[in-house]
Design an enzyme around this catalytic site. Structure first.
Site, short mmCIF file in Angstrom:
data_model
loop_
_atom_site.label_atom_id
_atom_site.label_comp_id
_atom_site.label_asym_id
_atom_site.label_seq_id
_atom_site.Cartn_x
_atom_site.Cartn_y
_atom_site.Cartn_z
N HIS A 100 0.71 -0.95 -0.17
CA HIS A 100 -0.11 0.26 0.22
C HIS A 100 1.31 1.33 -0.23
CE1 HIS A 100 0.92 -0.20 4.59
NE2 HIS A 100 0.18 1.10 4.44
N ASP A 131 0.19 -7.46 1.51
CA ASP A 131 0.80 -6.21 1.51
C ASP A 131 2.31 -5.72 1.38
OD1 ASP A 131 0.03 -3.82 1.76
OD2 ASP A 131 -0.10 -3.77 3.58
N SER A 214 5.29 3.24 7.86
CA SER A 214 4.26 1.29 6.96
C SER A 214 5.57 1.70 6.08
CB SER A 214 3.18 2.11 5.94
OG SER A 214 1.66 2.13 6.49
#
Length: 365
Positions: A100, A131, A214
């Site tokens: 992402h 992911d 992230s």
């Protein structure tokens, strides 16, 4: 007119105050050519947990990993640049991050947390289901890879550190403990994604994870990466981040997926379990979720062999209610191919039944 900068958000897991539970978002060795630290490492973890010894352990671990933490900048529109985090994986210049973080982006640049000139990178491959994604720096000279440890050896209560670039603050570090293991969490659809997803086997940590984190590293006090930062939790009533609840992808999962992305540009072996059915949530006459309706059952999978046919409604797996398709996905994410699952369902004629299904392997896209 200059470009604006936006932080790539840690994926958001939504909980409700009333339920106080998550309602939202291995296996065998890979082909990783690098020697793994396997958490034995070369840094001794002090036996005595005095404040001084713990501080020294923190400092040594951070110093070992910090040169491998990078900030990822990418174009997500004509006037916007997104930023996230990544980890130097090998001397060839491969960078591990989240799917992402790179999804829908182009023209990647990475900057070391320790400073220096930004370097151009290209996308090698990404996997929405896990992911995870891999970039490759065009000029890898001087990049320092870090060791990935054995996440299967983690224990609840173990000290861990989260390293990344929250809110653009390069090379930031927060601390916490391992709060839980083998968590299965469902996420809503990210921008650019076809649908939401469920990821199993996650590490829960109390180390704060914020926007821009992230793709960063969750490390232990031996200075080894044990997880890839992925998500935080948001209160649906206030919209505020819930402190002390974050999630990371285990290092063993990361190395297995990353090795495939480097070799093939995609994942060829998911190691994720499946019933072999296409489903949708069905509702009662009052409009409430009442189970998972089977639309199709793939030939050669466990479902038709266990007499699960189109028109059947699955209501539980291994004693866990599956009132929605998301609930079924969460149950399956916590299981491995070959597992014999006890499935309760309603036949197309409405009669109840219980059957045992041998779970298959979810095919790669």
């Amino acid at each position: 007119m200059g470009k604006c900068f936006v932080m790539r958000e840690a994926r958001t897991v939504i909980i409700t105050l009333l339920a106080a539970s998550v309602v939202f978002a291995g296996g065998g060795p890979g082909t990783d050519p690098r020697p793994s630290g396997k958490r034995a490492g070369t840094v001794a973890v002090p036996a005595a947990r005095t404040p001084t010894a713990l501080e020294a352990s923190y400092s040594q671990s951070i110093a070992r990993v910090l040169p491998s933490i990078v900030q990822i900048s990418s174009e997500v529109g004509p006037l916007a640049v997104a930023e996230g985090s990544g980890i130097v994986y090998d001397k060839s210049g491969h960078i591990v991050t989240n799917d992402h973080v790179v999804r829908g982006a182009k023209n990647f640049e990475i900057t070391l947390a320790t400073g220096g000139t930004p370097r151009t990178a290209r996308l090698v491959g990404s996997d929405e289901a896990s992911d995870l994604a891999v970039l490759k720096v065009v000029d890898p000279a001087g990049l320092v890879p870090t060791d990935f440890g054995d996440s299967s050896e983690l224990s609840i209560g173990e000290f861990v550190l989260a390293m990344g670039n929250p809110l653009g603050l390069s090379g930031s570090v927060t601390d916490g403990i391992v709060s839980g293991l083998d968590r299965s969490v469902s996420f809503p659809a990210e921008p650019g994604a076809a649908a939401g997803s469920t990821i199993g086997g996650l590490i829960q940590t109390s180390a704060p994870i914020q926007e821009g984190n992230s793709g960063g590293a969750l490390i232990d006090l031996a200075g080894e990466v044990v997880g890839i930062l992925i998500a935080n939790v948001v209160n649906t009533e206030t919209g505020a981040t819930v402190p002390g609840i974050g999630f990371a992808i285990p290092s063993n999962t990361a190395t297995r997926v990353v090795s495939q992305l480097i070799k093939n540009g995609k994942v060829t072996d998911t190691e994720r379990a499946t019933l072999g059915v296409a489903v949708q949530t069905v509702v009662s006459r009052r409009g409430r979720p009442a189970g998972v309706g089977v639309l199709r059952a793939a030939e050669g999978t466990g479902a038709p062999q266990a007499a699960i046919k189109p028109g059947s409604v699955i209501v539980s797996v291994d004693g866990t209610p599956t009132l929605t398709a998301q609930a079924l996905a969460k149950v399956l994410a916590a299981r491995k191919p070959g597992h014999r699952a006890k499935v309760k369902l309603r036949r197309p004629d409405g009669s109840p039944a219980t059957t045992t299904v041998t779970l298959g392997k979810l095919p790669a896209d």
